[in-house]
Design a protein around this motif. Structure first.
Motif, mmCIF file in Angstrom:
data_model
loop_
_atom_site.group_PDB
_atom_site.id
_atom_site.type_symbol
_atom_site.label_atom_id
_atom_site.label_comp_id
_atom_site.label_asym_id
_atom_site.label_seq_id
_atom_site.Cartn_x
_atom_site.Cartn_y
_atom_site.Cartn_z
ATOM 1 N N ILE A 97 0.854 -1.182 0.000
ATOM 2 C CA ILE A 97 0.000 0.000 0.000
ATOM 3 C C ILE A 97 0.895 1.238 0.000
ATOM 4 C CG2 ILE A 97 -1.684 1.358 1.330
ATOM 5 C CD1 ILE A 97 -2.906 -1.105 0.065
ATOM 6 N N VAL A 98 0.693 2.105 -0.975
ATOM 7 C CA VAL A 98 1.461 3.345 -1.082
ATOM 8 C C VAL A 98 0.732 4.461 -0.353
ATOM 9 C CG1 VAL A 98 2.251 5.112 -2.705
ATOM 10 C CG2 VAL A 98 2.565 2.702 -3.245
ATOM 11 N N CYS A 99 -0.569 4.530 -0.550
ATOM 12 C CA CYS A 99 -1.369 5.604 0.047
ATOM 13 C C CYS A 99 -2.484 4.998 0.893
ATOM 14 C CB CYS A 99 -1.961 6.472 -1.058
ATOM 15 S SG CYS A 99 -3.027 7.794 -0.456
ATOM 16 N N SER A 100 -2.402 5.196 2.185
ATOM 17 C CA SER A 100 -3.439 4.650 3.059
ATOM 18 C C SER A 100 -4.669 5.562 3.114
ATOM 19 C CB SER A 100 -2.894 4.394 4.466
ATOM 20 O OG SER A 100 -2.343 5.562 5.002
ATOM 21 N N CYS A 101 -4.522 6.832 2.772
ATOM 22 C CA CYS A 101 -5.683 7.736 2.746
ATOM 23 C C CYS A 101 -6.617 7.387 1.590
ATOM 24 C CB CYS A 101 -5.234 9.188 2.612
ATOM 25 S SG CYS A 101 -4.266 9.814 3.999
ATOM 26 N N ASN A 102 -6.032 7.169 0.405
ATOM 27 C CA ASN A 102 -6.820 6.855 -0.787
ATOM 28 C C ASN A 102 -6.828 5.363 -1.101
ATOM 29 O OD1 ASN A 102 -7.665 9.534 -1.796
ATOM 30 N ND2 ASN A 102 -5.464 9.879 -1.882
ATOM 31 N N VAL A 103 -6.068 4.607 -0.369
ATOM 32 C CA VAL A 103 -5.952 3.159 -0.482
ATOM 33 C C VAL A 103 -5.622 2.720 -1.915
ATOM 34 C CG1 VAL A 103 -6.925 0.931 0.142
ATOM 35 C CG2 VAL A 103 -7.652 2.958 1.378
ATOM 36 N N PHE A 104 -4.365 2.990 -2.297
ATOM 37 C CA PHE A 104 -3.872 2.421 -3.545
ATOM 38 C C PHE A 104 -2.469 1.882 -3.338
ATOM 39 C CE2 PHE A 104 -3.212 7.052 -4.254
ATOM 40 C CZ PHE A 104 -1.847 7.090 -4.499
ATOM 41 N N SER A 105 -2.105 0.950 -4.209
ATOM 42 C CA SER A 105 -0.857 0.211 -4.058
ATOM 43 C C SER A 105 0.190 0.635 -5.076
ATOM 44 C CB SER A 105 -1.126 -1.287 -4.219
ATOM 45 O OG SER A 105 -1.434 -1.560 -5.575
ATOM 46 N N ASP A 106 1.402 0.118 -4.881
ATOM 47 C CA ASP A 106 2.471 0.381 -5.843
ATOM 48 C C ASP A 106 2.128 -0.233 -7.198
ATOM 49 O OD1 ASP A 106 2.869 -2.191 -4.555
ATOM 50 O OD2 ASP A 106 4.865 -2.256 -5.463
ATOM 51 N N HIS A 107 1.401 -1.337 -7.201
ATOM 52 C CA HIS A 107 0.999 -1.961 -8.468
ATOM 53 C C HIS A 107 0.067 -1.043 -9.250
ATOM 54 C CE1 HIS A 107 2.931 -5.750 -7.567
ATOM 55 N NE2 HIS A 107 2.374 -5.735 -6.371
ATOM 56 N N GLN A 108 -0.832 -0.368 -8.560
ATOM 57 C CA GLN A 108 -1.730 0.567 -9.232
ATOM 58 C C GLN A 108 -0.960 1.753 -9.793
ATOM 59 O OE1 GLN A 108 -4.415 0.321 -5.702
ATOM 60 N NE2 GLN A 108 -5.991 0.726 -7.245
ATOM 61 N N VAL A 109 0.021 2.249 -9.054
ATOM 62 C CA VAL A 109 0.854 3.356 -9.544
ATOM 63 C C VAL A 109 1.604 2.904 -10.789
ATOM 64 C CG1 VAL A 109 2.818 4.874 -9.036
ATOM 65 C CG2 VAL A 109 1.079 4.444 -7.275
ATOM 66 N N ARG A 110 2.194 1.715 -10.744
ATOM 67 C CA ARG A 110 2.930 1.187 -11.905
ATOM 68 C C ARG A 110 2.005 0.960 -13.100
ATOM 69 N NH1 ARG A 110 8.015 0.040 -10.150
ATOM 70 N NH2 ARG A 110 8.211 -0.214 -7.899
ATOM 71 N N ASP A 111 0.767 0.528 -12.857
ATOM 72 C CA ASP A 111 -0.199 0.356 -13.945
ATOM 73 C C ASP A 111 -0.512 1.695 -14.608
ATOM 74 O OD1 ASP A 111 -0.352 -2.390 -13.586
ATOM 75 O OD2 ASP A 111 -2.240 -2.299 -12.435
ATOM 76 N N VAL A 112 -0.686 2.735 -13.794
ATOM 77 C CA VAL A 112 -0.923 4.074 -14.341
ATOM 78 C C VAL A 112 0.249 4.485 -15.222
ATOM 79 C CG1 VAL A 112 -0.980 6.540 -13.723
ATOM 80 C CG2 VAL A 112 -2.498 4.934 -12.576
ATOM 81 N N LEU A 113 1.456 4.270 -14.746
ATOM 82 C CA LEU A 113 2.635 4.677 -15.502
ATOM 83 C C LEU A 113 2.790 3.874 -16.787
ATOM 84 C CD1 LEU A 113 5.142 5.190 -12.559
ATOM 85 C CD2 LEU A 113 3.779 6.906 -13.758
ATOM 86 N N ALA A 114 2.384 2.613 -16.760
ATOM 87 C CA ALA A 114 2.489 1.764 -17.950
ATOM 88 C C ALA A 114 1.408 2.088 -18.983
ATOM 89 C CB ALA A 114 2.386 0.298 -17.546
ATOM 90 N N ASN A 115 0.253 2.537 -18.522
ATOM 91 C CA ASN A 115 -0.886 2.722 -19.420
ATOM 92 C C ASN A 115 -1.209 4.169 -19.758
ATOM 93 O OD1 ASN A 115 -1.415 -0.092 -19.555
ATOM 94 N ND2 ASN A 115 -2.329 0.029 -17.524
ATOM 95 N N SER A 116 -0.507 5.126 -19.177
ATOM 96 C CA SER A 116 -0.779 6.540 -19.425
ATOM 97 C C SER A 116 0.521 7.230 -19.809
ATOM 98 C CB SER A 116 -1.345 7.206 -18.166
ATOM 99 O OG SER A 116 -2.494 6.539 -17.725
ATOM 100 N N SER A 117 0.561 7.760 -21.003
ATOM 101 C CA SER A 117 1.787 8.428 -21.437
ATOM 102 C C SER A 117 1.854 9.837 -20.849
ATOM 103 C CB SER A 117 1.854 8.497 -22.956
ATOM 104 O OG SER A 117 0.791 9.273 -23.455
ATOM 105 N N GLY A 118 3.050 10.272 -20.559
ATOM 106 C CA GLY A 118 3.264 11.631 -20.091
ATOM 107 C C GLY A 118 3.067 11.864 -18.607
ATOM 108 N N VAL A 119 2.792 10.828 -17.832
ATOM 109 C CA VAL A 119 2.630 11.001 -16.384
ATOM 110 C C VAL A 119 4.015 11.164 -15.789
ATOM 111 C CG1 VAL A 119 1.826 9.953 -14.242
ATOM 112 C CG2 VAL A 119 0.485 9.695 -16.326
ATOM 113 N N ARG A 120 4.284 12.333 -15.218
ATOM 114 C CA ARG A 120 5.612 12.650 -14.708
ATOM 115 C C ARG A 120 5.629 13.205 -13.288
ATOM 116 N NH1 ARG A 120 9.604 10.363 -17.597
ATOM 117 N NH2 ARG A 120 9.156 10.520 -19.794
ATOM 118 N N SER A 121 4.470 13.276 -12.634
ATOM 119 C CA SER A 121 4.446 13.837 -11.278
ATOM 120 C C SER A 121 3.477 13.063 -10.395
ATOM 121 C CB SER A 121 4.023 15.312 -11.321
ATOM 122 O OG SER A 121 2.648 15.425 -11.606
ATOM 123 N N PRO A 122 3.677 13.132 -9.084
ATOM 124 C CA PRO A 122 2.721 12.489 -8.176
ATOM 125 C C PRO A 122 1.293 13.016 -8.377
ATOM 126 C CG PRO A 122 4.728 12.951 -7.000
ATOM 127 C CD PRO A 122 4.858 13.621 -8.346
#
Length: 78
Positions: free
Chosen positions: A2-27
């Motif tokens: 779990i990366v964010c306990s407030c919004n409850v998302f994991s490192d896998h979800q962050v990596r999925d965003v980065l793999a599937n969305s071009s140009g994502v460069r900031s938190p």
């Protein structure tokens, strides 16, 4: 992990965003892609470390760099 306990998302979800969305460069862009916004902000550093890992921007970082140390910890935790 779990990366964010407030919004409850994991490192896998962050990596999925980065793999599937071009140009994502900031938190902030990662939060938006996940349909949320920062609450306490404590996870922004971890998101930045994942971004650096994925985009390779920390590869030339000196050993004493805090970002490089956090990236190393994240790789070890996987």
């Amino acid at each position: 992990m779990i990366v964010c306990s407030c919004n409850v998302f994991s490192d896998h979800q962050v990596r999925d965003v980065l793999a599937n969305s071009s140009g994502v460069r900031s938190p902030g862009q990662v939060y938006r892609c996940l349909g949320c916004s920062p609450q306490c902000g404590r996870c922004a550093r971890t998101i930045r470390a994942i971004l650096d890992q994925v985009h390779g921007s920390c590869s030339d970082c000196p050993v004493e760099c805090p970002g490089a140390a956090l990236s190393t910890k994240l790789v070890a935790a996987e």
